[in-house]
Design an enzyme around this catalytic site. Structure first.
Site, PDB file in Angstrom:
ATOM      1  N   THR A 228       0.807  -1.224   0.000  1.00  0.00           N
ATOM      2  CA  THR A 228       0.000   0.000   0.000  1.00  0.00           C
ATOM      3  C   THR A 228       0.843   1.278   0.000  1.00  0.00           C
ATOM      4  O   THR A 228       1.941   1.301   0.574  1.00  0.00           O
ATOM      5  CB  THR A 228      -0.921   0.069   1.246  1.00  0.00           C
ATOM      6  OG1 THR A 228      -1.636  -1.150   1.365  1.00  0.00           O
ATOM      7  CG2 THR A 228      -1.874   1.231   1.227  1.00  0.00           C
ATOM      8  N   GLY A 258      -9.543  -4.409   1.901  1.00  0.00           N
ATOM      9  CA  GLY A 258      -8.864  -3.970   3.114  1.00  0.00           C
ATOM     10  C   GLY A 258      -9.328  -2.592   3.541  1.00  0.00           C
ATOM     11  O   GLY A 258     -10.450  -2.156   3.228  1.00  0.00           O
ATOM     12  N   ASP A 259      -8.448  -1.893   4.237  1.00  0.00           N
ATOM     13  CA  ASP A 259      -8.826  -0.577   4.769  1.00  0.00           C
ATOM     14  C   ASP A 259      -8.627   0.565   3.781  1.00  0.00           C
ATOM     15  O   ASP A 259      -9.248   1.619   3.922  1.00  0.00           O
ATOM     16  CB  ASP A 259      -8.012  -0.274   6.040  1.00  0.00           C
ATOM     17  CG  ASP A 259      -6.510  -0.263   5.767  1.00  0.00           C
ATOM     18  OD1 ASP A 259      -6.055  -1.041   4.906  1.00  0.00           O
ATOM     19  OD2 ASP A 259      -5.797   0.524   6.416  1.00  0.00           O
TER      20      ASP A 259
END
Ligand code: GLY
Length: 383
Positions: A228, A258-259
């Site tokens: 990321t 994911g986030d």
């Protein structure tokens, strides 16, 4: 009272009430008398200076973002100038083109953007075939009435907006995926009748160029990554924007998100305060809404670093029942306030290879890597 007079009376009363309550609403956030409220700090134009920060993998591109900030450009454009270079880079296998695929060998990307000055956001998740999901997220923000588009809808939207689909799997990522499959199942290794029975990497790394990938591939097979890039920018007007983009957890179940694209977790910006973002194990961040938590901590007077540490503390607290499992994963938070103060926190001080966890900052003079402030000053996992 006639119908019309009654209606006119209603709207003018409503208008006056709205005007009064709007004044109360917006007056309150900028009132110098509101104790502990971040915006109560002096906000003269001279208070602000351009700063851009990112996770460590953005360091070589921060110059591009700073050039945009210095020339009076938009803060989101500055952040995007940084992360799109990483999305385009086939050698960063945690983001964009070359990102490690899901368990089916398909690259699925997630991204979000927040534009502080206009209080807007956009996000995409599980988008295939488009190497710059951050720009698709920006298009969602700018061109639609929505904030979040996922999966086949996101791909369709991107194509409708003129993004060109392509194969995102590089040869190195494809072989890494095959190596992961071979490790998980005998059926993906040479069979009983083969001179190379059971051999895994040897058959995949069949040229000198590919053999040079061995160490890296063994690493990502053993420790699935959640790489990321997060990037946050503030300009000389105190405007703040940010973006987070990722290929997510390698070998994930198709559709796992994911986030990074979750507004309030992998990214949050409030132009009155600042912004925050995250890299690492997104599952942990989603459970504590890390980006939002950090910005709210800063609103109440925390420094960016202290706010990141508070978020990490909440992550750690969720493992009170099994503290030893914290060692399995890594998570980092990054924060920047509108006055140009910045910081980053990491769950662990060092990566499994012993290297210190770092983040990247450009303060207007040069881009550099700085150590994050760890919650625990030890070696953590990469899961
Ligand atoms: N932080 C990126 C992810 O978990 O997908």
């Amino acid at each position: 009272m006639t119908d019309w007079t009654r209606r006119k009376f209603f709207f003018s009363t409503l208008g006056a009430a709205l005007a009064a309550s709007t004044q109360r609403l917006f007056g309150a956030t900028s009132s110098a008398s509101a104790p502990g409220v971040f915006a109560a700090r002096p906000a003269a134009a001279s208070d602000f200076r351009p700063i851009i920060i990112s996770s460590a993998n953005g360091v070589t591109h921060l110059d591009d973002g700073m050039a945009i900030l210095k020339s009076g450009g938009d803060t989101l454009d500055a952040a995007l100038a940084v992360v799109t270079k990483v999305e385009d880079d086939p050698n960063d296998d945690s983001v964009g083109y070359g990102g490690l695929p899901n368990e089916d060998g398909v690259v699925e990307l997630d991204a979000s953007v927040m534009h502080g000055p206009t209080h807007r956001a956009g996000a995409v998740a599980s988008v295939q075939k488009i190497k710059n999901p951050s720009l698709v997220a920006k298009a969602v923000m700018e061109k639609t009435n929505h904030v979040f588009i996922v999966g086949s809808g996101a791909l369709q939207f991107a194509e409708d907006e003129g993004f060109i689909p392509m194969n995102l799997l590089t040869e190195r990522s494809r072989i890494a995926w095959l190596a992961w499959k071979a490790q998980s199942s005998e059926n993906w290794r040479p069979g009983l009748d083969s001179p190379q029975w059971k051999a895994q990497l040897a058959t995949l790394l069949d040229t000198p160029e590919k053999m040079a990938w061995r160490e890296h591939i063994e690493q990502v097979v053993a420790h699935p990554i959640t790489g990321t890039i997060n990037c946050l920018a503030v300009n000389s007007k105190g405007e703040v924007s940010g973006t987070t983009t990722t290929s997510g957890l390698s070998w994930k179940i198709a559709g796992r998100v994911g986030d990074s694209p979750v507004i309030g977790a992998g990214l949050f910006v409030d132009n009155e305060v600042g912004g925050a973002g995250s890299t690492g194990r997104g599952e942990e961040n989603i459970k504590i809404s890390g980006g939002h938590t950090i910005v709210e901590m800063m609103r109440r007077g925390s420094s960016p670093t202290d706010a990141c540490l508070e978020a990490l503390h909440r992550v750690a607290r969720n493992y009170q029942a099994f503290p030893e499992r914290l060692k399995q994963f890594h998570i980092q938070f990054y924060a920047l306030n509108k006055h140009g103060e910045y910081g980053a926190g990491s769950l662990w001080g060092k990566h499994p290879n012993g290297a210190r966890v770092q983040y990247a900052v450009h303060d207007g003079t040069k881009a550099q890597l700085l150590p994050t402030t760890p919650l625990f000053d030890e070696v953590g996992g990469d899961y």
